[in-house]
Motif scaffolding. Structure first.
Motif, mmCIF file in Angstrom:
data_model
loop_
_atom_site.group_PDB
_atom_site.id
_atom_site.type_symbol
_atom_site.label_atom_id
_atom_site.label_comp_id
_atom_site.label_asym_id
_atom_site.label_seq_id
_atom_site.Cartn_x
_atom_site.Cartn_y
_atom_site.Cartn_z
ATOM 1 N N GLY A 69 16.506 104.131 25.689
ATOM 2 C CA GLY A 69 16.915 105.083 26.318
ATOM 3 C C GLY A 69 18.425 105.510 26.395
ATOM 4 O O GLY A 69 18.614 105.306 26.670
ATOM 5 N N THR A 70 18.439 103.160 27.047
ATOM 6 C CA THR A 70 19.432 103.521 27.980
ATOM 7 C C THR A 70 20.393 102.557 26.654
ATOM 8 O O THR A 70 21.507 102.952 26.815
ATOM 9 N N PHE A 71 20.221 101.121 26.989
ATOM 10 C CA PHE A 71 20.631 100.101 25.496
ATOM 11 C C PHE A 71 19.922 100.342 24.553
ATOM 12 O O PHE A 71 19.020 99.743 24.444
ATOM 13 N N MET A 325 12.726 113.521 26.766
ATOM 14 C CA MET A 325 12.891 112.846 27.417
ATOM 15 C C MET A 325 14.134 112.613 28.155
ATOM 16 O O MET A 325 14.782 112.051 27.980
ATOM 17 N N ASP A 326 13.447 111.411 28.697
ATOM 18 C CA ASP A 326 14.162 111.346 29.583
ATOM 19 C C ASP A 326 15.014 109.690 29.048
ATOM 20 O O ASP A 326 14.736 109.424 28.374
ATOM 21 N N GLY A 327 16.267 109.644 29.829
ATOM 22 C CA GLY A 327 17.210 108.796 29.721
ATOM 23 C C GLY A 327 18.105 109.256 29.102
ATOM 24 O O GLY A 327 18.641 109.821 29.681
ATOM 25 N N VAL A 333 23.284 113.128 24.763
ATOM 26 C CA VAL A 333 23.402 114.297 24.128
ATOM 27 C C VAL A 333 23.177 115.462 24.677
ATOM 28 O O VAL A 333 24.057 116.243 24.549
ATOM 29 N N GLU A 334 21.954 115.889 25.689
ATOM 30 C CA GLU A 334 22.630 116.900 25.900
ATOM 31 C C GLU A 334 24.046 117.123 26.652
ATOM 32 O O GLU A 334 23.762 119.177 26.673
ATOM 33 N N ARG A 451 25.915 108.785 35.444
ATOM 34 C CA ARG A 451 25.080 109.380 36.227
ATOM 35 C C ARG A 451 23.097 108.925 35.943
ATOM 36 O O ARG A 451 22.660 108.442 37.023
ATOM 37 N N ALA A 452 22.939 109.535 35.035
ATOM 38 C CA ALA A 452 21.223 108.794 35.116
ATOM 39 C C ALA A 452 20.869 107.430 34.894
ATOM 40 O O ALA A 452 20.250 106.882 35.320
#
Length: 460
Positions: A69-71, A325-327, A333-334, A451-452
């Protein structure tokens, strides 16, 4: 510039290569190999002595899933560069570290400056070159010029590059560059066909630059990339690690080439980037989908529709991330939600976001980094403008390990803990830049991603 587009909800994100990857014979490196590619030894850090291979495999897959979800993996859509050249050899951290050309010229206190040379002035003797700065669009069977738009200020390109290569000195090239008439009596240097010459003056030197009409008619003239690179080599200051030359004209590499946007001579530590094809007026010509530039290029619905043209279907075990979902990718996207039409409202911001990605990519080659095949990454190769905007602005774990080691360890003398702290410092520097451009989709998304990611690192 495209008209406002319908809003896609991006309900799910795809974190693995598209179904076309298999069709193109691209084999995504396994979690084990991706982890191993970040280490000095070239071995998976989870492969302790006595650990069973099956256990290492399971642990590697668990970490890969956590990082997805990061890479996420590279998209590999039809026509993408890795789909066209799926066997492009990977460059691990270990192979980069032992690269002969890099070892002979590491960053040091005397040579740590990245110079960015702004577009050369056009003198009166070659005033015709000014007509080559404006793109031409085909409308109703005629070629017409769009509304004039000045390129982004070079100061903003320098600021972004300084944040991306945090710890290095990034400056404007000190000398004024000029295009001038070229005079040479040698028969071997006489123009042939549609090719003619101008001179590029830098300091006391003048380099012959070939130019020709653009084959597709989008620009009235193109400059030869190889000649521009030769000029960059000649102008390299003694305290420079690299020089990158910006030009506002279109470029070509060889006679068969339609156009090119940038190239680096890594061994010579020089690069050239053209702003021309990134002009927002050419986005329709380049078939850019504003609704699915990064980060929304990972939209599952978009990928399904893109691959459906070739009757390709998703594998059952494909890794999908639900939108809520978190990440970092979901956060990105948000963050761009509601900015789908920002390209229409701030075309220069869009132009800046496209140029900066190419500038830092080419400078990565000057630091010895090859094209990335491990993840979606700023160091991926690209086949076209549409693919270019689908790729992320961040460095993947493999490429980040190279940059952080070169700057934090080799240049600044930090240890492993210091290298990890450098990564956070670099992320904060980039996030601050993105905050100043949060009205632009790419920078808003990248700022949220950064930031995330910092939040993740603070709890690891």
């Amino acid at each position: 510039m495209s008209k406002a587009q319908k809003v896609c909800p991006h309900l799910a994100l795809q974190l693995t290569p598209s179904p076309h990857a298999k069709e193109a014979s691209y084999n995504w490196p396994s979690p084990d190999r991706r982890l191993a590619a970040t280490t000095k030894s070239g071995r998976n850090p989870l492969a302790f002595q006595g650990t069973k291979a099956k256990d290492v495999e399971k642990l590697s897959e668990a970490i890969a899933d956590k990082l997805s979800g990061t890479f996420p993996g590279p998209l590999i859509l039809p026509g993408d560069e890795l789909a066209l050249d799926p066997k492009d050899p990977p460059q691990s951290f270990r192979s980069w570290l032992n690269e002969g050309l890099r070892k002979n010229r590491k960053l040091n206190k005397k040579r740590k400056t990245l110079y960015i040379a702004v577009a050369p002035e056009i003198t009166s003797g070659v005033s015709f070159l000014k007509t080559g700065l404006q793109p031409m669009l085909r409308k109703g069977g005629k070629m017409v010029a769009p509304k004039p738009l000045d390129p982004p200020p070079p100061e903003d390109i320098i600021k972004y590059t300084g944040a991306f290569y945090h710890g290095l000195c990034v400056r404007a090239f000190p000398n004024i560059l000029q295009f001038v008439p070229w005079e040479d009596s040698k028969k071997s240097h006489k123009p042939t066909g549609d090719t003619a010459y101008v001179g590029l003056v830098a300091g006391n030197g003048c380099t012959r630059i070939r130019y020709r009409p653009s084959p597709d008619g989008v620009y009235k003239c193109q400059l030869n990339l190889n000649d521009l690179l030769d000029s960059a080599i000649d102008m390299l200051p003694g305290d420079a690690y690299s020089v990158i030359l910006l030009v506002n004209h279109d470029m070509y590499e060889d006679e068969e080439d339609d156009f090119c946007c940038g190239r680096a001579y890594g061994a010579d530590h020089v690069a050239v980037v053209s702003t021309a094809r990134y002009h927002p007026a050419l986005d329709d010509h380049a078939k850019i989908d504003f609704a699915h530039m990064w980060p929304t290029s990972h939209c599952r619905s978009y990928i399904d529709q893109y691959c459906a043209k070739g009757d390709l279907e998703q594998d059952e075990d494909v890794n999908i991330c639900e939108r809520d979902m978190d990440g970092p990718l979901s956060a990105a996207v948000e963050a761009v939600r509601g900015l789908e039409n920002s390209a229409l409202e701030d075309p220069r911001g869009l132009w800046l976001s496209k140029i900066t990605r190419t500038v830092v990519h080419e400078l990565g080659h000057c630091l010895g980094i090859a094209h990335c095949v491990y993840y979606a990454c700023a160091m991926q190769s690209t086949s076209c403008m549409a693919e270019d905007v689908r790729q992320p602005p961040y460095l993947c774990p493999v490429c980040l390990s190279k940059i952080s080691y070169a700057i934090a360890c080799e240049l600044e003398g930090r240890d492993e803990a210091g290298k990890q702290e450098y990564v956070k410092e670099r992320y904060r520097s980039l996030a601050d830049f993105c905050d100043s451009w949060k009205q632009v989709g790419l920078f808003a998304g990248y700022g949220a991603w950064l930031r995330a990611r910092l939040e993740q690192l603070d709890v690891e």
